[in-house]
Write a protein that holds these residues in place. Structure first.
Motif, PDB file in Angstrom:
ATOM      1  N   ILE A 127       0.868  -1.177   0.000  1.00  0.00           N
ATOM      2  CA  ILE A 127       0.000   0.000   0.000  1.00  0.00           C
ATOM      3  C   ILE A 127       0.903   1.223   0.000  1.00  0.00           C
ATOM      4  CG2 ILE A 127      -1.795   1.274   1.236  1.00  0.00           C
ATOM      5  CD1 ILE A 127      -2.552  -1.324   2.640  1.00  0.00           C
ATOM      6  N   GLN A 128       0.662   2.139  -0.917  1.00  0.00           N
ATOM      7  CA  GLN A 128       1.458   3.365  -1.040  1.00  0.00           C
ATOM      8  C   GLN A 128       2.947   3.057  -1.170  1.00  0.00           C
ATOM      9  OE1 GLN A 128       0.756   6.332   1.961  1.00  0.00           O
ATOM     10  NE2 GLN A 128      -1.430   6.375   1.610  1.00  0.00           N
ATOM     11  N   GLY A 129       3.290   1.935  -1.778  1.00  0.00           N
ATOM     12  CA  GLY A 129       4.689   1.569  -1.955  1.00  0.00           C
ATOM     13  C   GLY A 129       5.342   0.999  -0.706  1.00  0.00           C
ATOM     14  N   ILE A 130       4.562   0.817   0.363  1.00  0.00           N
ATOM     15  CA  ILE A 130       5.067   0.248   1.610  1.00  0.00           C
ATOM     16  C   ILE A 130       4.590  -1.194   1.690  1.00  0.00           C
ATOM     17  CG2 ILE A 130       5.009   0.407   4.134  1.00  0.00           C
ATOM     18  CD1 ILE A 130       4.379   3.440   3.706  1.00  0.00           C
ATOM     19  N   VAL A 131       5.519  -2.127   1.890  1.00  0.00           N
ATOM     20  CA  VAL A 131       5.181  -3.547   1.932  1.00  0.00           C
ATOM     21  C   VAL A 131       5.127  -4.013   3.383  1.00  0.00           C
ATOM     22  CG1 VAL A 131       5.877  -5.877   1.242  1.00  0.00           C
ATOM     23  CG2 VAL A 131       6.251  -3.941  -0.305  1.00  0.00           C
ATOM     24  N   LYS A 132       4.023  -4.647   3.733  1.00  0.00           N
ATOM     25  CA  LYS A 132       3.849  -5.218   5.074  1.00  0.00           C
ATOM     26  C   LYS A 132       3.748  -6.731   4.912  1.00  0.00           C
ATOM     27  CE  LYS A 132       2.454  -5.356   9.467  1.00  0.00           C
ATOM     28  NZ  LYS A 132       3.292  -5.123  10.580  1.00  0.00           N
ATOM     29  N   GLU A 133       4.557  -7.453   5.673  1.00  0.00           N
ATOM     30  CA  GLU A 133       4.538  -8.919   5.647  1.00  0.00           C
ATOM     31  C   GLU A 133       3.889  -9.414   6.926  1.00  0.00           C
ATOM     32  OE1 GLU A 133       7.650 -12.664   5.874  1.00  0.00           O
ATOM     33  OE2 GLU A 133       8.393 -10.730   5.212  1.00  0.00           O
ATOM     34  N   MET A 134       3.041 -10.440   6.808  1.00  0.00           N
ATOM     35  CA  MET A 134       2.404 -11.037   7.973  1.00  0.00           C
ATOM     36  C   MET A 134       2.053 -12.487   7.672  1.00  0.00           C
ATOM     37  SD  MET A 134      -1.287  -9.158   7.724  1.00  0.00           S
ATOM     38  CE  MET A 134      -0.666  -7.647   7.054  1.00  0.00           C
ATOM     39  N   VAL A 135       1.799 -13.256   8.708  1.00  0.00           N
ATOM     40  CA  VAL A 135       1.342 -14.635   8.564  1.00  0.00           C
ATOM     41  C   VAL A 135      -0.099 -14.671   9.044  1.00  0.00           C
ATOM     42  CG1 VAL A 135       1.665 -17.023   9.298  1.00  0.00           C
ATOM     43  CG2 VAL A 135       3.659 -15.568   8.901  1.00  0.00           C
ATOM     44  N   ILE A 136      -0.993 -15.122   8.142  1.00  0.00           N
ATOM     45  CA  ILE A 136      -2.421 -15.153   8.462  1.00  0.00           C
ATOM     46  C   ILE A 136      -3.031 -16.456   7.962  1.00  0.00           C
ATOM     47  CG2 ILE A 136      -2.713 -12.642   8.423  1.00  0.00           C
ATOM     48  CD1 ILE A 136      -3.905 -12.991   5.591  1.00  0.00           C
ATOM     49  N   PRO A 137      -4.159 -16.873   8.537  1.00  0.00           N
ATOM     50  CA  PRO A 137      -4.840 -18.061   8.021  1.00  0.00           C
ATOM     51  C   PRO A 137      -5.532 -17.757   6.685  1.00  0.00           C
ATOM     52  CG  PRO A 137      -5.915 -17.261  10.028  1.00  0.00           C
ATOM     53  CD  PRO A 137      -4.756 -16.369   9.756  1.00  0.00           C
ATOM     54  N   VAL A 138      -5.346 -18.654   5.737  1.00  0.00           N
ATOM     55  CA  VAL A 138      -5.990 -18.556   4.428  1.00  0.00           C
ATOM     56  C   VAL A 138      -6.675 -19.888   4.169  1.00  0.00           C
ATOM     57  CG1 VAL A 138      -5.665 -18.163   1.953  1.00  0.00           C
ATOM     58  CG2 VAL A 138      -4.186 -16.987   3.601  1.00  0.00           C
ATOM     59  N   THR A 139      -7.939 -19.837   3.788  1.00  0.00           N
ATOM     60  CA  THR A 139      -8.677 -21.049   3.471  1.00  0.00           C
ATOM     61  C   THR A 139      -8.617 -21.285   1.970  1.00  0.00           C
ATOM     62  OG1 THR A 139     -10.142 -20.708   5.352  1.00  0.00           O
ATOM     63  CG2 THR A 139     -10.911 -22.217   3.636  1.00  0.00           C
ATOM     64  N   PHE A 140      -8.098 -22.458   1.590  1.00  0.00           N
ATOM     65  CA  PHE A 140      -7.965 -22.833   0.182  1.00  0.00           C
ATOM     66  C   PHE A 140      -8.944 -23.944  -0.143  1.00  0.00           C
ATOM     67  CE2 PHE A 140      -3.715 -21.307   1.359  1.00  0.00           C
ATOM     68  CZ  PHE A 140      -3.479 -20.386   0.358  1.00  0.00           C
ATOM     69  N   ASP A 143      -9.066 -27.398  -6.704  1.00  0.00           N
ATOM     70  CA  ASP A 143      -9.731 -28.165  -7.742  1.00  0.00           C
ATOM     71  C   ASP A 143      -8.672 -28.414  -8.801  1.00  0.00           C
ATOM     72  OD1 ASP A 143     -11.644 -29.520  -9.126  1.00  0.00           O
ATOM     73  OD2 ASP A 143     -13.001 -27.830  -9.372  1.00  0.00           O
ATOM     74  N   ARG A 144      -9.015 -29.129  -9.823  1.00  0.00           N
ATOM     75  CA  ARG A 144      -8.009 -29.556 -10.793  1.00  0.00           C
ATOM     76  C   ARG A 144      -7.200 -28.402 -11.370  1.00  0.00           C
ATOM     77  NH1 ARG A 144      -8.990 -30.929 -16.094  1.00  0.00           N
ATOM     78  NH2 ARG A 144      -7.139 -31.781 -17.010  1.00  0.00           N
ATOM     79  N   ASN A 145      -7.838 -27.399 -11.942  1.00  0.00           N
ATOM     80  CA  ASN A 145      -7.132 -26.271 -12.541  1.00  0.00           C
ATOM     81  C   ASN A 145      -7.552 -24.943 -11.919  1.00  0.00           C
ATOM     82  OD1 ASN A 145      -5.632 -27.788 -14.396  1.00  0.00           O
ATOM     83  ND2 ASN A 145      -7.374 -27.903 -15.784  1.00  0.00           N
ATOM     84  N   THR A 146      -8.022 -24.989 -10.681  1.00  0.00           N
ATOM     85  CA  THR A 146      -8.540 -23.802 -10.025  1.00  0.00           C
ATOM     86  C   THR A 146      -8.116 -23.783  -8.565  1.00  0.00           C
ATOM     87  OG1 THR A 146     -10.491 -23.886 -11.453  1.00  0.00           O
ATOM     88  CG2 THR A 146     -10.670 -22.540  -9.496  1.00  0.00           C
ATOM     89  N   ILE A 147      -7.856 -22.608  -8.053  1.00  0.00           N
ATOM     90  CA  ILE A 147      -7.652 -22.414  -6.618  1.00  0.00           C
ATOM     91  C   ILE A 147      -8.645 -21.345  -6.178  1.00  0.00           C
ATOM     92  CG2 ILE A 147      -6.102 -21.675  -4.782  1.00  0.00           C
ATOM     93  CD1 ILE A 147      -3.753 -22.411  -6.566  1.00  0.00           C
ATOM     94  N   THR A 148      -9.469 -21.685  -5.210  1.00  0.00           N
ATOM     95  CA  THR A 148     -10.380 -20.719  -4.606  1.00  0.00           C
ATOM     96  C   THR A 148      -9.870 -20.472  -3.194  1.00  0.00           C
ATOM     97  OG1 THR A 148     -12.212 -21.590  -5.920  1.00  0.00           O
ATOM     98  CG2 THR A 148     -12.787 -20.248  -4.017  1.00  0.00           C
ATOM     99  N   PHE A 149      -9.858 -19.222  -2.778  1.00  0.00           N
ATOM    100  CA  PHE A 149      -9.306 -18.921  -1.460  1.00  0.00           C
ATOM    101  C   PHE A 149     -10.071 -17.776  -0.817  1.00  0.00           C
ATOM    102  CE2 PHE A 149      -7.134 -16.303  -4.485  1.00  0.00           C
ATOM    103  CZ  PHE A 149      -6.892 -15.092  -3.845  1.00  0.00           C
ATOM    104  N   SER A 150     -10.021 -17.763   0.511  1.00  0.00           N
ATOM    105  CA  SER A 150     -10.639 -16.704   1.311  1.00  0.00           C
ATOM    106  C   SER A 150      -9.716 -16.378   2.467  1.00  0.00           C
ATOM    107  CB  SER A 150     -11.993 -17.164   1.866  1.00  0.00           C
ATOM    108  OG  SER A 150     -12.888 -17.467   0.834  1.00  0.00           O
ATOM    109  N   THR A 151      -9.700 -15.123   2.857  1.00  0.00           N
ATOM    110  CA  THR A 151      -8.917 -14.703   4.017  1.00  0.00           C
ATOM    111  C   THR A 151      -9.429 -13.368   4.506  1.00  0.00           C
ATOM    112  OG1 THR A 151      -6.687 -14.451   4.911  1.00  0.00           O
ATOM    113  CG2 THR A 151      -7.081 -13.502   2.736  1.00  0.00           C
ATOM    114  N   SER A 152      -9.038 -13.046   5.701  1.00  0.00           N
ATOM    115  CA  SER A 152      -9.383 -11.765   6.293  1.00  0.00           C
ATOM    116  C   SER A 152      -8.218 -11.365   7.197  1.00  0.00           C
ATOM    117  CB  SER A 152     -10.681 -11.904   7.094  1.00  0.00           C
ATOM    118  OG  SER A 152     -11.075 -10.665   7.597  1.00  0.00           O
TER     119      SER A 152
END
Length: 190
Positions: A127-140, A143-152
């Motif tokens: 954001i605004q050229g500033i990079v923030k790194e974090m570890v968060i839960p992501v739900t994946f 499927d064969r040729n698809t990845i669906t994911f959600s996170t907050s």
């Protein structure tokens, strides 16, 4: 010697153009029409913005999902959210895109399991050229040729040291909540 170089120059230019075109053909395409919501917590209310135009692709070399959102596509999700607020807060005129990378080791996601699974993934948000790194839960959901994911996840304006216009500093608490729900990348190359 000079005539030789002058004759060789157009050939070299054509070779460079052909190489660039070839590199672009191997670039993995984005999948469009993904949804993101950004909520800016205020002192009296929450200002919600959403977009259904987030682009997603899976970069195999880095094993990351790349999410690209032009800030101009974020629209107010309710009547109390000022139209220009999100463009002003993210300085869309200077930084027109929000960029999120999510580590997604495809071999672990597709490890013989077609059920949804939640992994703690490293996420990088720019954001605004500033990079923030974090570890968060992501739900994946693979499927064969698809990845669906959600996170907050949430960020604090102060933690990123973002430049916020003065007219919003008294209205905002500084907390931002990002929600990506059922975003999808499809491998369209097959």
């Amino acid at each position: 010697m000079t005539k030789f170089i002058l004759h060789l120059l157009p050939v070299l230019c054509l070779l460079m153009i052909a190489k660039t075109a070839q590199a672009q053909q191997h670039r993995i395409p984005f999948t469009a029409n993904n949804t993101i919501q950004i909520s800016l917590e205020g002192e009296r209310s929450t200002y919600d913005f959403q977009s259904t135009k987030m682009l997603v692709r899976y970069e195999q070399t880095t094993r990351k999902l790349e999410c690209l959102l032009p800030i101009e596509n974020l629209l107010p999700a309710n009547d109390s959210s000022p139209v220009a607020m999100v463009q002003d807060i993210f300085f869309a005129s200077r930084y027109p895109e929000l960029f999120v990378e999510i580590e997604a080791p495809i071999e672990q996601i597709n490890a013989g399991n077609r059920n949804r699974q939640t992994l703690n993934s490293r996420v990088f948000i720019n954001i605004q050229g500033i990079v923030k790194e974090m570890v968060i839960p992501v739900t994946f959901t693979p499927d064969r040729n698809t990845i669906t994911f959600s996170t907050s996840f949430e960020l604090m304006l102060q933690d990123l040291r973002l430049r916020v216009p003065a007219r919003y500093t008294s209205r905002l608490s500084g907390r931002m909540l990002f929600t990506i729900h059922s975003a999808r990348w499809a491998d369209l190359r097959n």
